[in-house]
Design a protein around this motif. Structure first.
Motif, PDB file in Angstrom:
ATOM      1  N   LEU B 375       0.810  -1.212   0.000  1.00  0.00           N
ATOM      2  CA  LEU B 375       0.000   0.000   0.000  1.00  0.00           C
ATOM      3  C   LEU B 375       0.848   1.269   0.000  1.00  0.00           C
ATOM      4  O   LEU B 375       0.534   2.244  -0.683  1.00  0.00           O
ATOM      5  N   ALA B 376       1.948   1.231   0.774  1.00  0.00           N
ATOM      6  CA  ALA B 376       2.702   2.471   1.028  1.00  0.00           C
ATOM      7  C   ALA B 376       3.125   3.218  -0.240  1.00  0.00           C
ATOM      8  O   ALA B 376       2.965   4.447  -0.303  1.00  0.00           O
ATOM      9  N   PRO B 377       3.649   2.532  -1.277  1.00  0.00           N
ATOM     10  CA  PRO B 377       4.112   3.312  -2.444  1.00  0.00           C
ATOM     11  C   PRO B 377       2.999   4.108  -3.109  1.00  0.00           C
ATOM     12  O   PRO B 377       3.247   5.152  -3.698  1.00  0.00           O
ATOM     13  N   MET B 378       1.758   3.617  -2.991  1.00  0.00           N
ATOM     14  CA  MET B 378       0.660   4.320  -3.662  1.00  0.00           C
ATOM     15  C   MET B 378       0.329   5.635  -2.991  1.00  0.00           C
ATOM     16  O   MET B 378      -0.331   6.489  -3.577  1.00  0.00           O
ATOM     17  N   CYS B 379       0.775   5.800  -1.738  1.00  0.00           N
ATOM     18  CA  CYS B 379       0.503   7.058  -1.039  1.00  0.00           C
ATOM     19  C   CYS B 379       1.167   8.227  -1.738  1.00  0.00           C
ATOM     20  O   CYS B 379       0.835   9.381  -1.471  1.00  0.00           O
ATOM     21  N   PHE B 380       2.116   7.948  -2.622  1.00  0.00           N
ATOM     22  CA  PHE B 380       2.716   9.021  -3.398  1.00  0.00           C
ATOM     23  C   PHE B 380       1.737   9.552  -4.444  1.00  0.00           C
ATOM     24  O   PHE B 380       1.873  10.666  -4.916  1.00  0.00           O
ATOM     25  N   ILE B 381       0.780   8.712  -4.843  1.00  0.00           N
ATOM     26  CA  ILE B 381      -0.060   9.081  -5.980  1.00  0.00           C
ATOM     27  C   ILE B 381      -1.300   9.872  -5.530  1.00  0.00           C
ATOM     28  O   ILE B 381      -1.699  10.808  -6.187  1.00  0.00           O
ATOM     29  N   TRP B 382      -1.919   9.431  -4.441  1.00  0.00           N
ATOM     30  CA  TRP B 382      -3.115  10.137  -3.963  1.00  0.00           C
ATOM     31  C   TRP B 382      -2.943  10.436  -2.489  1.00  0.00           C
ATOM     32  O   TRP B 382      -2.264   9.714  -1.771  1.00  0.00           O
ATOM     33  N   ASN B 390      -9.689   2.319  -2.423  1.00  0.00           N
ATOM     34  CA  ASN B 390     -10.320   1.677  -3.581  1.00  0.00           C
ATOM     35  C   ASN B 390      -9.277   1.097  -4.529  1.00  0.00           C
ATOM     36  O   ASN B 390      -9.448  -0.003  -5.054  1.00  0.00           O
ATOM     37  N   VAL B 391      -8.202   1.829  -4.734  1.00  0.00           N
ATOM     38  CA  VAL B 391      -7.171   1.334  -5.650  1.00  0.00           C
ATOM     39  C   VAL B 391      -6.464   0.131  -5.042  1.00  0.00           C
ATOM     40  O   VAL B 391      -6.206  -0.869  -5.720  1.00  0.00           O
ATOM     41  N   PHE B 392      -6.181   0.218  -3.750  1.00  0.00           N
ATOM     42  CA  PHE B 392      -5.530  -0.904  -3.082  1.00  0.00           C
ATOM     43  C   PHE B 392      -6.388  -2.160  -3.190  1.00  0.00           C
ATOM     44  O   PHE B 392      -5.897  -3.251  -3.460  1.00  0.00           O
ATOM     45  N   LYS B 393      -7.683  -1.952  -3.018  1.00  0.00           N
ATOM     46  CA  LYS B 393      -8.613  -3.073  -3.111  1.00  0.00           C
ATOM     47  C   LYS B 393      -8.533  -3.707  -4.503  1.00  0.00           C
ATOM     48  O   LYS B 393      -8.443  -4.921  -4.639  1.00  0.00           O
ATOM     49  N   ALA B 394      -8.552  -2.852  -5.516  1.00  0.00           N
ATOM     50  CA  ALA B 394      -8.495  -3.372  -6.882  1.00  0.00           C
ATOM     51  C   ALA B 394      -7.184  -4.102  -7.135  1.00  0.00           C
ATOM     52  O   ALA B 394      -7.164  -5.207  -7.677  1.00  0.00           O
ATOM     53  N   ALA B 455       8.256  -3.894  -3.870  1.00  0.00           N
ATOM     54  CA  ALA B 455       8.023  -2.721  -3.024  1.00  0.00           C
ATOM     55  C   ALA B 455       9.064  -2.700  -1.913  1.00  0.00           C
ATOM     56  O   ALA B 455       9.310  -3.706  -1.261  1.00  0.00           O
ATOM     57  N   GLY B 456       9.676  -1.538  -1.703  1.00  0.00           N
ATOM     58  CA  GLY B 456      10.709  -1.426  -0.672  1.00  0.00           C
ATOM     59  C   GLY B 456      12.079  -1.773  -1.204  1.00  0.00           C
ATOM     60  O   GLY B 456      13.077  -1.505  -0.549  1.00  0.00           O
ATOM     61  N   TYR B 457      12.147  -2.380  -2.382  1.00  0.00           N
ATOM     62  CA  TYR B 457      13.450  -2.728  -2.949  1.00  0.00           C
ATOM     63  C   TYR B 457      13.852  -1.782  -4.075  1.00  0.00           C
ATOM     64  O   TYR B 457      15.023  -1.497  -4.253  1.00  0.00           O
ATOM     65  N   LEU B 458      12.853  -1.350  -4.835  1.00  0.00           N
ATOM     66  CA  LEU B 458      13.147  -0.378  -5.890  1.00  0.00           C
ATOM     67  C   LEU B 458      12.844   1.020  -5.363  1.00  0.00           C
ATOM     68  O   LEU B 458      12.017   1.188  -4.481  1.00  0.00           O
ATOM     69  N   GLU B 459      13.507   2.006  -5.936  1.00  0.00           N
ATOM     70  CA  GLU B 459      13.156   3.382  -5.629  1.00  0.00           C
ATOM     71  C   GLU B 459      11.714   3.613  -6.066  1.00  0.00           C
ATOM     72  O   GLU B 459      11.278   3.065  -7.079  1.00  0.00           O
ATOM     73  N   THR B 460      10.988   4.449  -5.326  1.00  0.00           N
ATOM     74  CA  THR B 460       9.549   4.558  -5.571  1.00  0.00           C
ATOM     75  C   THR B 460       9.222   4.893  -7.023  1.00  0.00           C
ATOM     76  O   THR B 460       8.296   4.311  -7.598  1.00  0.00           O
TER      77      THR B 460
END
Lengths: 411, 663
Positions: B375-382, B390-394, B455-460
């Motif tokens: 989930l954490a990387p998506m916090c950059f987007i919204w 909703n996106v995480f769910k999808a 996730a956590g291994y590549l730069e965001t």
């Protein structure tokens, strides 16, 4: 055959010493003469440039402060200089002094309204009465790292403070500045942050300045809350690492530090590229304006360079505000990533001021080749700009301002 | 044919049901009703007007998107008599292993409950609810005292389960020479023992054909600056509003500014007011009940996302969303498509008797170490938690759930791991073998990458570009491909590990013999070597009675000389073979002086030419190189000369002895 550079430093920070040793420099012996490169504290610089000491720097010596850097780095003098800069530009009828319908400068309104206490007390009271709900922040003039800072939202608090300090026998010379507190900072994850940007100035006349790409954001550990009850909670309001470090939630893995790259990416995702680019452009302009404001008064000694730590806060309209400028940004590292960043910073500074790690030559025109700038980007070089203008004279000269290169930053 | 049309009818019915049950169906119905209630609409025209209205108002695009999403995420209906457990997982041994694994997890949760004396779930008191609500507002979950709760399982534990899995009716008969004594000939080279049907490299090439270098790739081909044409295309894609177009666009990656819109489109997520309501309901249930998994989520966020230098900023946001996630029973739907089944718990009624079973936690998913990194990387987007949710769910119900359950699905973690190992073995066999011999099996590194979807291994920024492609190609199969690519990219560093000393000496010897590739030096020295050997032939040959004796002698001399030369060079860090020809010329010269009478003129010429070139070469190096080089040359020559002296003397003595014997 060039002989080795002799260095001296006031503190034995590993990021400095490692960088000197990497270049094969040797330690100088006395502060009197036997050095080529001196990384000093501001006090030592003051001693060296003191007229009484009668000491003159020789041609092969380089020092990391300008003699009167305080014109830029002391809070009250910075305000004074910027106010004067605005007036001068107005006299010249510069297009930069354009104002919007609320009589505010469109381009030059980049520091919060600030008064010097006790000198400007009456003007401050007048301003405060106009807007009695506003919050103000008191900062001692000559202290750093968040020491002695507090917030007020009532005149009575100020009166009480002045009474108390007189009773406590404080030196009346201890002047404060009082600035309008930016109570609508831009928040990420609900938390307040500010930007620490590094700016290297190698010369004031002509102005040559570089901005470091690897600046960072410093986050508060506690969620931002502008409520009056939280006014005394400095963990909410001050981002200084030296303060946040003592909070319960301080994390020593990341130290509350976020790279400017991350900020840029976050803003591009959530606010779009245009807005983000404009914000970073404005930040660059703020820095250029602040430097030009002190250009006239600064003693542009060819033996000096200076690496400033700029503190910038972004408000929720994504407008940047210059908070203050530090002459000796901390070189203490809080995390592993921090140490690497600061080591690289010093490395890149040395690459620009001492090309090839050779003995400094003050006759050098201080135009480093592009590939030796490391992570620094050229912010402004008036000499190059003048050359450019000279070359392009036949074409219509569009630049009312000296050429800066604010684009292509933080890539 | 009949069966086909029947199943199609069923499909259409299913889709209609889905639309009717969704927010879309409801709003669509209202929009159509509003339109038809306008005064100019004639009852007769309704049938004709509705499709026209749908097209003109853009509703048909939304309906099309829903149908597309349904077809993409649901497998075609199977034969009616297929038992449901086969639908979940066709291979019984995997099904059983998954059941055993779930039992293990459940057991460890139960142990945690009893050890720490924490109930699985309990209702908060009114006061606690108020406290918790405040905490939620302040986003101060980090205060929560977690005690010493540990994650239920880590990727490492799950990998052990995967590697211990083997098919009962298949044994890989690959004879393994290195394991002769241990597991005679029953192991495969990789860690994964199960053999599933995989895509071949060729099939992957076809699948990911848009990743080829002659297509523009965001993140790789735009180092100079963003590609304006690609940006324009992105804006157009968003305007069009078609899910398939958005997916196709993502196959080549997108720019930060447009990522939010395009992901929503490509994942078919619409953030309707209803979804906001639903999120608030979930929040209310978080306030009301306290679950044991809450602590697991909190602890996981604190250990992973909260400690991460890029994601720590979003720590509290991630906690909030994950707590709501644990209460969402809509996730139970996806268990129809996976081999996993939700764990159950017993509720007790007031009498303390077992009442009935419920799914626990309500969404049926127990987090593992690093779960919050999905989930954490998506916090950059919204920044809006509802959109994020909703996106995480999808994303979770389409992709990520496959990464922590055992299944034979081509996108299941088992297939992905096998794909990784097979590809690495095929394309980098030496590297694979080397790492395996070193005892650090490639999968041991790559497993967490794959399980966390990097996730956590590549730069965001790079990670989001990778996830662009996952959504674009609608498959996780890109994860093993990337993992193999990382290994191939780092091949040299990895091969050096442990081989360093051998490699180093090999390099040095090569440098000595080839003058670091300096052509002039090669020509001079190897020319001199050739000449000196010729000269050696014409001078030394006469001493020997037979040609084989002479050859043997010459080769052993060369062998010794080269050995000494390389030894000295390694020792004093020089390069070159000049010592060899110097010594040979010295030897030949002594020979020539000893017995100059050679009848053949051409031989004489060659010998003199050699001496001449020797002097010229030495003079050349005297001018260009340091004096030390010339001194070494002269010393080598003198040594050759002296060696010849000794050799001739011993030769004469031997001859005399032989003569004496024969006498």
């Amino acid at each position: 055959m060039t002989s080795k550079v002799k260095w001296l430093a006031d503190n034995e920070k590993s990021v400095l010493v490692n960088n000197f040793e990497k270049r094969g420099w040797i330690r100088g012996t006395s502060e009197e003469e036997d050095w080529n490169f001196f990384w000093t504290s501001v006090q030592t610089t003051r001693c060296i440039f003191n007229l009484d000491s009668g000491y003159r720097l020789s041609d092969d010596q380089l020092i990391n402060h300008f003699p009167n850097h305080y014109e830029l780095t002391r809070k009250d003098l910075l305000v004074k200089n910027i106010k004067r800069y605005r007036k001068e530009l107005e006299k010249e009828n510069s297009p930069l002094t354009e104002k919007d319908e609320n009589c505010r400068y469109m381009h030059l309104d980049f520091i919060p309204v600030t008064y010097i206490l006790p000198a400007d007390y009456n003007i401050f009271v007048e301003e405060f009465r106009k807007n009695p709900t506003s919050t103000w922040i008191m900062k001692p003039n000559a202290k750093a790292r968040g020491i002695g800072i507090f917030l007020i939202n009532k005149l009575s608090q100020l009166k009480k403070w002045s009474r108390d300090s007189r009773q406590m026998g404080h030196n009346p010379k201890d002047t404060y500045v009082i600035s309008k507190y930016i109570d609508n900072p831009h928040l990420i994850g609900g938390k307040k942050y500010d930007l620490r940007l590094y700016v290297l100035v190698t010369s004031y006349r002509p102005l040559k300045a570089y901005i470091y790409q690897l600046g960072f954001c410093r986050f508060c550990t506690v969620k931002y809350n502008s409520a009056v009850s939280e006014l005394d909670n400095m963990f909410v309001h001050l981002t200084n690492v030296s303060i946040q470090k003592h909070g319960d939630d301080y994390n020593d893995k990341h130290g509350g530090k976020w790279t400017v790259h991350n900020l840029q990416m976050y803003l591009e995702h959530t606010n779009g590229k245009e807005v983000t680019d404009r914000l970073f452009d404005e930040i660059n302009w703020i820095i250029v304006h602040s430097l030009k404001a002190v250009q006239g008064v600064m003693a542009s000694d060819k033996h000096c360079f200076e690496c400033y730590g700029y503190d910038v806060i972004i408000d929720d309209n994504l407008k940047p505000w210059l908070i203050e400028v530090n002459a000796s940004p901390s070189l203490t590292s809080t995390t592993a990533a921090d140490r690497i960043m600061k080591y690289t910073l010093i490395d890149d500074v040395l690459k620009i001021v001492c090309p090839n790690g050779e003995i400094p030559d003050p006759r050098w025109n201080k135009v480093p080749p592009k590939d030796s700038m490391g992570h620094f980007d050229l912010l402004i070089d008036e000499e190059l700009a003048a050359q450019d203008q000279h070359e392009n004279k036949s074409r219509s000269v569009s630049g009312r301002l000296p050429r800066t290169r604010p684009q292509q930053q933080w890539k | 044919m009949v069966a086909g049309s029947q199943s199609n009818e069923g499909l259409v019915k299913d889709i209609i049901n889905v639309i009717q049950a969704s927010d879309l169906g409801w709003t669509l119905k209202r929009a159509v009703q509003d339109e038809l209630s306008k005064s100019f609409v004639n009852v007769k025209d309704i049938k004709r007007l509705v499709p026209v209205f749908m097209k003109e108002s853009g509703w048909d695009i939304k309906v099309r998107n829903v149908v597309f999403m349904y077809l993409m995420t649901h497998t075609p209906p199977s034969h009616p008599i297929t038992p449901p457990e086969t639908l979940k997982e066709p291979m019984s041994f995997i099904r059983n292993a998954q059941a055993r694994w779930e039992k293990r997890i459940l057991k460890s949760i139960n142990t945690m409950c009893t050890e720490k004396n924490i109930p699985l779930a309990r209702m908060r008191t009114i006061r606690e609810q108020a406290d918790f609500t405040q905490k939620w507002k302040d986003m101060a979950f980090s205060d929560e005292n977690m005690g010493d709760i540990r994650p239920v399982y880590a990727p490492k534990d799950f990998m052990e389960v995967l590697t211990s899995l083997s098919s009962p009716n298949y044994t890989a008969k690959i004879y393994d020479y290195s394991d002769v004594n241990e597991r005679s000939g029953t192991s495969v080279w990789g860690l994964i023992q199960v053999r599933l049907h995989l895509k071949t490299t060729q099939q992957l090439r076809v699948l990911f054909s848009n990743l080829s270098t002659h297509h523009f790739q965001t993140g790789a081909d735009d180092i100079e600056g963003p590609n304006p044409e690609w940006q324009r295309l992105g804006v157009k894609t968003v305007q069009l509003g078609y899910t398939p177009t958005a997916q196709r666009y993502l196959q080549q990656g997108c720019y930060p500014t447009q990522r939010g819109d395009i992901w929503l489109l490509a994942l078919g997520v619409d953030n309707s007011p209803l979804s906001y309501q639903y999120y608030n309901q979930l929040k209310a249930s978080v306030f009301k009940y306290e679950l044991l998994v809450d602590r697991l989520f909190l602890q996981d966020v604190r250990l992973t996302a909260g400690n991460h230098e890029a994601y720590f900023v979003f720590e509290d946001l991630v906690v909030q969303i994950l707590l709501c996630f644990s209460r969402d029973t809509q996730f139970l739907d996806h268990f129809k498509r996976t081999s996993a089944s939700p764990p159950h718990a017993y509720t007790r009624n007031n009498m303390g008797e077992t009442d009935h079973t419920v799914v626990y936690p309500p969404n049926g998913i127990i987090p593992f170490h690093g779960f919050s990194l999905f989930l954490a990387p998506m916090c950059f987007i919204w920044s809006d938690p509802v959109i994020l949710y909703n996106v995480f769910k999808a994303l979770y119900t389409r992709f990520f759930f496959r990464l922590h359950s055992l299944s034979s699905h081509p996108q299941g973690i088992l297939s992905l791991c096998q794909q990784f190992e097979t590809m690495l073995q095929t394309h980098q066999p030496q590297l694979f073998y080397h790492l395996r011999e070193m005892g650090s099996h490639p999968l041991k590194h790559a497993f967490t990458w794959i399980m966390h979807a990097f996730a956590g291994y590549l730069e965001t920024a790079q990670l989001l570009l990778l996830w662009d492609r996952i959504i674009g190609y609608n498959t996780l199969e890109i994860l093993p491909v990337l993992a193999v690519a990382v290994f191939a990219f780092r091949r040299n560093n990895l091969m050096e590990e442990g081989m360093q000393s051998a490699e180093y000496y090999f390099d040095q010897v090569r440098a000595i013999l080839t003058y670091n590739g300096n052509e002039q030096d090669i020509q001079i020295n190897y020319g001199m070597l050739l000449l000196s050997i010729l000269c050696w032939c014409f001078t030394v040959l006469r001493v020997f009675n037979t040609i084989p004796d002479f050859c043997w002698f010459t080769f052993s001399c060369l062998y010794i000389l080269f050995g000494v030369q390389i030894g000295i060079c390694v020792f004093v860090q020089c390069i070159g073979i000049s010592g060899v020809w110097c010594a040979m010329v010295g030897f030949a010269y002594r020979m020539w002086v000893h017995s100059p009478a050679d009848p053949v003129l051409s031989n004489k010429l060659i010998v003199f030419a050699t001496f001449g070139s020797y002097i010229w070469a030495n003079f050349h190096y005297f001018k260009t190189e340091s004096n030390f080089t010339t001194i070494c040359h002269l010393v080598a020559t003198w040594l050759g000369y002296e060696a010849n002296n000794i050799w001739i003397k011993s030769h004469q003595q031997r001859d005399e002895r032989q003569k004496g014997k024969t006498k």
